[in-house]
Design a protein around this motif. Structure first.
Motif, PDB file in Angstrom:
ATOM      1  N   GLY A 157       3.801   3.647  -4.239  1.00  0.00           N
ATOM      2  CA  GLY A 157       2.798   4.252  -5.109  1.00  0.00           C
ATOM      3  C   GLY A 157       1.628   4.921  -4.406  1.00  0.00           C
ATOM      4  O   GLY A 157       0.618   5.190  -5.030  1.00  0.00           O
ATOM      5  N   GLY A 158       1.746   5.161  -3.095  1.00  0.00           N
ATOM      6  CA  GLY A 158       0.725   5.957  -2.405  1.00  0.00           C
ATOM      7  C   GLY A 158      -0.653   5.338  -2.356  1.00  0.00           C
ATOM      8  O   GLY A 158      -1.653   6.044  -2.255  1.00  0.00           O
ATOM      9  N   ALA A 159      -0.733   4.004  -2.404  1.00  0.00           N
ATOM     10  CA  ALA A 159      -2.052   3.376  -2.433  1.00  0.00           C
ATOM     11  C   ALA A 159      -2.784   3.538  -1.108  1.00  0.00           C
ATOM     12  O   ALA A 159      -4.007   3.631  -1.088  1.00  0.00           O
ATOM     13  CB  ALA A 159      -1.921   1.898  -2.783  1.00  0.00           C
ATOM     14  N   GLU A 191       0.818  -1.205   0.000  1.00  0.00           N
ATOM     15  CA  GLU A 191       0.000   0.000   0.000  1.00  0.00           C
ATOM     16  C   GLU A 191       0.857   1.261   0.000  1.00  0.00           C
ATOM     17  O   GLU A 191       0.412   2.315  -0.441  1.00  0.00           O
ATOM     18  CB  GLU A 191      -0.914   0.026   1.236  1.00  0.00           C
ATOM     19  N   GLU A 248      -2.880   6.081   0.849  1.00  0.00           N
ATOM     20  CA  GLU A 248      -3.594   7.355   0.881  1.00  0.00           C
ATOM     21  C   GLU A 248      -4.878   7.268   0.059  1.00  0.00           C
ATOM     22  O   GLU A 248      -5.930   7.754   0.473  1.00  0.00           O
ATOM     23  CB  GLU A 248      -2.698   8.472   0.362  1.00  0.00           C
ATOM     24  N   ALA A 249      -4.773   6.619  -1.096  1.00  0.00           N
ATOM     25  CA  ALA A 249      -5.969   6.445  -1.923  1.00  0.00           C
ATOM     26  C   ALA A 249      -7.009   5.621  -1.172  1.00  0.00           C
ATOM     27  O   ALA A 249      -8.202   5.940  -1.185  1.00  0.00           O
ATOM     28  CB  ALA A 249      -5.602   5.769  -3.241  1.00  0.00           C
ATOM     29  N   LEU A 250      -6.561   4.584  -0.477  1.00  0.00           N
ATOM     30  CA  LEU A 250      -7.486   3.739   0.295  1.00  0.00           C
ATOM     31  C   LEU A 250      -8.199   4.549   1.369  1.00  0.00           C
ATOM     32  O   LEU A 250      -9.390   4.385   1.591  1.00  0.00           O
ATOM     33  CB  LEU A 250      -6.712   2.614   0.989  1.00  0.00           C
ATOM     34  N   LEU A 251      -7.432   5.417   2.030  1.00  0.00           N
ATOM     35  CA  LEU A 251      -8.011   6.179   3.135  1.00  0.00           C
ATOM     36  C   LEU A 251      -8.986   7.233   2.626  1.00  0.00           C
ATOM     37  O   LEU A 251      -9.791   7.755   3.384  1.00  0.00           O
ATOM     38  CB  LEU A 251      -6.903   6.838   3.959  1.00  0.00           C
ATOM     39  N   LEU A 252      -8.885   7.571   1.329  1.00  0.00           N
ATOM     40  CA  LEU A 252      -9.761   8.609   0.791  1.00  0.00           C
ATOM     41  C   LEU A 252     -11.093   8.058   0.291  1.00  0.00           C
ATOM     42  O   LEU A 252     -11.957   8.827  -0.114  1.00  0.00           O
ATOM     43  CB  LEU A 252      -9.051   9.371  -0.331  1.00  0.00           C
ATOM     44  N   TYR A 253     -11.247   6.739   0.303  1.00  0.00           N
ATOM     45  CA  TYR A 253     -12.559   6.211  -0.041  1.00  0.00           C
ATOM     46  C   TYR A 253     -13.521   6.526   1.085  1.00  0.00           C
ATOM     47  O   TYR A 253     -13.145   6.501   2.251  1.00  0.00           O
ATOM     48  CB  TYR A 253     -12.493   4.692  -0.254  1.00  0.00           C
ATOM     49  N   GLU A 303      -4.546  10.087   9.725  1.00  0.00           N
ATOM     50  CA  GLU A 303      -3.353  10.932   9.602  1.00  0.00           C
ATOM     51  C   GLU A 303      -3.614  12.263  10.267  1.00  0.00           C
ATOM     52  O   GLU A 303      -4.568  12.916   9.975  1.00  0.00           O
ATOM     53  CB  GLU A 303      -3.006  11.148   8.129  1.00  0.00           C
TER      54      GLU A 303
END
Lengths: 228, 250, 241
Positions: free
Chosen positions: A83-85, A80, A87-92, A228
Motif C-alpha cells: 500500500g505504499g506507506a 510499509e 513513500e507516504a512516511l518519507l513525504l512527511y 530514494e
C-alpha cells in the motif's frame, strides 16, 4: 524540527507498529512458535543428556533469538511497502531518522516480548536456573537484544526493498553480529554458572560498546539508506 | 501555513527533468512552470511517466537529470522544506490496514509534528463523508473509502502544492466533487495543483491549463485522441460543471 | 562522464597493460626469492613458505575492505558514481584475496596442527570478512537502481569496516578465555624482507585487478550513457512549457 518533536514522531511510528501488531498478533505468534520450535529442534540435535543441554543452553537461546528476530525485521518494513506507506512516511516533513528510531523502538519492544515467553521456555526445556543469576541476566538479554535490533532494523531497511530479501537479510546481518553473539553467549553462560570466573563483566562491557558504536553508526547512516 | 518565500516564486518550476529506471527513460527532459493559484491537468497514457513526474515533484524520487523548485525551494537541496509544502494523493493511499480511520489520521498528524486533535479529525472525516466509518479498521474499507480517507489526511493539513495522481479513479460522483472542491480550496488560498489523469472530463471543471506527456516529453494542450472524447462527452462535462457549481455553493 | 571514444585507448590501455606486466614480474620475483633464498623453517620446513602467499593475501583482504570503505565515503560525499564503481571493483578484488587467505590458511593448518580449520582469531575473522564481502556483493546484485545501490553499498561498507576490528578482538578474547593456544606468530627477521616484498607484489596485483575491473565497469557505463544520450535526444521537438 526540534529534538523533542522528532522523538514524538519516532514514538508515533512505534505506537503505530505496535498497535497494528497488537490487533493481529500474526507476526508475534509466528515468530514465537518458530522460536519455540527451534529450541525443541536444538534439543533433539544435542541429545537427551541434561548436562550437555545445559552447557549448550546459552548458545542455543541466543541463536534462537537471532533466527526468530531476523524473521520479524523484514516484516516490519513489509507493512510499509504494502500500500505504499513507506513513500507516504518519507513525504512527511522532518528528519527521516525519526523513522529509524521508531522502527527500532517497535522492533525492540516486539522482540523483548517474544523473549519474555522464550527465555522461561528455554529455562524449562534446558533445565536452567533462571533466577539464580539475578538481574545481571536480564541486563545481558536487554543489551544483546538492543544491539541485535539496531542492526536488524538498519539492514532490513535495505534488504526488504531488494530482491531475495529473505536470504539477503541474514547474509548481511549475521556476520555483523559475531561480536554480539560471542559476548551475549559468554556473558549468559558465565551468569548461569554463577560467574565464578568473573568473566561476565567484561563481556557485558563489550556488549555496551558494541551497542553504542552501532546505534550511533546506523543512526547516521540511515539517511543514506532510506532516501530514494 | 506561513512560508518565508517570496510572492514571485512559482509553485512549481521544473527544468529538464529526466528520469531513468534501469535502461528505460521514462521522462526525457520535462520543463513545467505552475504559478500560484493555477491548476494544471497532466494527461498521458498509462506508463507515460505522469506518476514518475509527480513523485519527483514530491521528492519521493530524485531525477536522474534536471532540477526543480517548489515555491523557490530546490527539490534536491531543500527536500525537507519542499515536503512541508507538498501534499500527495496517489495510487497507493499509504494507509495502515490494521489501524482505524481515526488512528490513521492521528498518526498522520503526529508525523507532521501536530497534536492529534479529535475534533479536527472528525471534521475532516465528515467533510469527506466518512463520519460513520472513522472507528472501523481500514481493512474493512472499500477502495473508494480508502481514497476518501487519504483525502481527509490532506484536508487536515492543506498543502500549498497539491499533487493528485489519478484522483478520480475509484471515486463516485460525490467523491469527485469533493476532490475538486478541495483543489479549489487549495488554489484559492494561493496554492497550486497538478492533477494527473486520463479522465479530462473530471478535471476540466478545475483545470486552468492542460498539458500532456508523450514519449517522456511534455506538450501543451490535450492529446488529440482525447479531444475527440471530450467533444463526444460534452454533455457529461456540462453536467459535471453543474455538480461542481452546486458543490461550490454548498 | 566523458563520451569521447578513443578506440586505441579503450582497446589497449597502455598504462594498465604495462602495470599488469610489472606486477606479474614483481610477484614472480618476490615469490621465487621467498621460495629459494630463505632457509626452510626449523619446525615446518618448506611448508612454512606458504606464508608468502597467506600473509600478504590476508593483509590485502583487510586493506581492500578499508579502500572499499574509503571509496564509499567518497561517493556519499561527491555523489559521483565513479567512486561507487571503484568501490565495487576493489571489493571484487578483495574477496579473491580473502578467499585465498582462507584457503592457504586452511592448507597450512592441516600439516601444522593436523586440522583443516582452527578457530584462531585471525582465521575466524578472515572467514567473517569473507562473508561480509559476499553480503556486499550480493546486495549489489540484488538492487537495480544504481544510485540506490551505490548509497546502500557505501553504508554497508562503513558499518562492516567498523566491525572488522571488533570481530577480531572479540574472537581473540573468546579464544583466550577458553584456554586454547593461539597460533605461533613469531616471524624470523630473515623472512621479513621477502614477506614485505611479497606484500608489495600482492598490493600491485590488487591495484591491477581492481583497476581492470573498474575499467570494464566504466566502459560498460560509458556505453550505457551513450545509449542514454541517444534516447534523450527528442525524436520530435517537444514544446517546453
Amino acid at each position: 524540527m526540534s529534538v523533542a518533536s522528532e522523538l514524538a514522531r519516532a514514538r508515533a511510528i512505534a505506537w503505530k507498529d505496535l498497535t497494528a501488531e497488537r490487533r493481529t498478533k500474526a507476526n508475534f505468534n509466528a515468530v514465537l512458535f518458530f522460536a519455540a520450535l527451534v529450541l525443541l529442534l536444538f534439543g533433539f540435535a544435542l541429545g537427551p543428556d541434561n548436562d550437555a543441554l545445559r552447557g549448550a543452553a546459552a548458545g542455543v537461546l541466543w541463536l534462537t533469538v537471532l533466527f526468530g528476530g531476523v524473521l520479524s525485521f523484514n516484516r516490519s518494513y513489509e507493512m510499509e511497502l504494502e500500500g505504499g506507506a513507506l513513500e507516504a512516511l518519507l513525504l512527511y516533513p522532518g528528519d527521516r531518522r525519526a523513522l529509524f528510531l521508531g522502527k527500532l523502538l517497535a522492533n525492540l519492544a516486539f522482540l523483548l516480548l517474544v523473549e519474555l515467553v522464550l527465555v522461561p521456555l528455554a529455562a524449562v526445556l534446558y533445565d536452567l536456573p533462571l533466577f539464580r543469576p539475578g538481574p545481571g541476566l536480564f541486563g545481558v538479554i536487554i543489551l544483546g537484544t538492543l544491539g541485535f535490533v539496531t542492526l536488524g532494523t538498519f539492514y532490513a531497511a535495505m534488504a526488504s526493498r531488494a530482491r531475495a530479501r529473505e536470504v539477503l537479510l541474514p547474509l548481511l546481518l549475521f556476520p555483523m553480529l559475531v561480536p554480539l553473539l560471542l559476548a551475549a553467549v559468554e556473558a549468559t553462560k558465565a551468569l548461569l554458572a554463577r560467574d565464578l570466573m568473573g568473566d561476565a563483566g567484561s563481556w557485558i562491557r563489550l556488549l555496551v560498546v558494541f551497542d553504542v558504536i552501532f546505534l550511533v553508526a546506523s543512526f547516521f547512516a540511515f539517511e543514506y539508506v532510506i532516501e530514494e | 501555513m506561513q512560508t518565508s518565500t517570496g510572492a514571485a516564486d512559482p509553485a512549481a518550476d521544473l527544468q529538464g527533468i529526466a528520469r531513468r529506471f534501469g535502461r528505460r527513460w521514462v521522462l526525457r527532459g520535462v520543463s513545467l512552470r505552475v504559478e500560484p493559484g493555477e491548476t494544471v491537468a497532466l494527461m498521458g497514457r498509462n506508463g507515460s511517466g505522469k506518476t514518475t513526474l509527480l513523485r519527483i515533484v514530491s521528492t519521493a524520487l530524485s531525477p536522474t537529470r534536471g532540477a526543480g523548485r517548489v515555491f523557490g525551494h530546490d527539490l534536491r537541496r531543500a527536500g525537507a522544506r519542499v515536503r512541508e509544502l507538498v501534499g500527495v494523493l496517489g495510487h497507493a493511499a499509504g494507509l495502515y490496514e490494521d489501524l482505524t480511520g481515526v488512528e490513521n489520521l492521528k498518526f498522520a498528524l503526529r508525523m507532521c509534528g501536530r497534536r492529534p486533535d479529535r475534533a479536527a479529525i472528525e471534521d475532516a472525516l465528515a467533510e469527506v463523508g466518512l463520519a460513520d466509518a472513522g472507528d472501523e479498521r481500514v481493512r474493512t474499507y472499500s477502495a473508494g473509502m480508502r481514497r476518501r480517507l487519504a483525502l481527509a489526511r490532506l484536508v487536515l493539513r492543506p498543502p500549498r502544492l497539491l499533487l493528485l495522481d489519478e484522483p478520480y479513479a475509484a471515486f463516485d460522483v460525490d467523491g469527485i466533487r469533493k476532490v475538486n472542491d478541495f483543489v479549489r480550496q487549495v488554489t484559492a488560498a494561493g496554492g497550486a495543483a497538478i492533477i494527473s489523469t486520463h479522465d479530462l472530463e473530471r478535471a476540466l471543471p478545475v483545470a486552468d491549463r492542460v498539458v500532456h506527456i508523450l514519449d517522456g516529453q511534455l506538450y501543451e494542450g490535450a492529446p488529440a485522441d482525447l479531444d475527440l472524447r471530450i467533444e463526444r462527452a460534452g454533455g457529461d462535462v456540462a453536467e459535471e460543471a453543474v455538480h461542481s457549481a452546486a458543490g461550490g455553493a454548498r | 562522464m566523458g563520451t569521447g571514444f578513443d578506440a586505441a585507448r579503450v582497446l589497449r590501455p597502455r598504462g594498465l597493460q604495462f602495470f599488469g606486466w610489472f606486477a606479474l614480474l614483481f610477484f614472480l620475483a618476490s615469490q621465487a626469492g621467498g621460495l629459494l633464498l630463505t632457509p626452510p623453517d626449523r619446525d615446518m620446513g618448506h611448508l612454512q613458505k606458504i606464508m608468502y602467499v597467506h600473509v600478504p593475501s590476508a593483509w590485502m583482504s583487510l586493506l581492500a575492505y578499508a579502500i572499499v570503505f574509503g571509496f564509499g565515503v567518497m561517493f556519499l560525499w561527491k555523489r559521483d558514481l565513479k567512486w561507487d564503481l571503484m568501490a565495487a571493483a576493489t571489493a571484487e578484488a578483495g574477496i579473491v584475496f580473502t578467499g585465498l587467505a582462507l584457503l592457504t590458511g586452511s592448507i597450512w593448518g592441516r600439516p601444522t596442527w593436523g586440522i583443516w580449520w582452527t578457530w584462531d582469531a585471525r582465521l575466524t575473522s578472515e572467514a567473517v570478512l569473507f562473508i561480509m564481502y559476499a553480503g556486499y556483493l550480493a546486495l549489489r546484485a540484488m538492487t537495480d537502481d544504481e544510485m540506490r545501490r551505490a548509497r546502500w553499498s557505501a553504508a554497508i561498507a562503513a558499518l562492516g569496516f567498523l566491525n572488522t576490528y571488533i570481530v577480531y578482538m572479540s574472537v581473540r578474547w573468546w579464544r583466550t578465555l577458553h584456554q586454547i593456544q593461539s597460533s605461533p606468530s613469531t616471524v624470523d627477521p630473515q623472512y621479513v624482507l621477502f614477506l614485505r616484498l611479497n606484500a608489495f607484489a600482492f598490493l600491485f596485483i590488487l591495484i591491477w585487478f581492481a583497476a581492470s575491473r573498474y575499467r570494464v565497469a566504466r566502459l560498460t557505463r560509458d556505453i550505457e550513457e551513450s545509449v542514454e544520450e541517444r534516447a534523450l535526444r527528442p525524436q520530435t521537438e517537444g514544446v517546453h512549457v
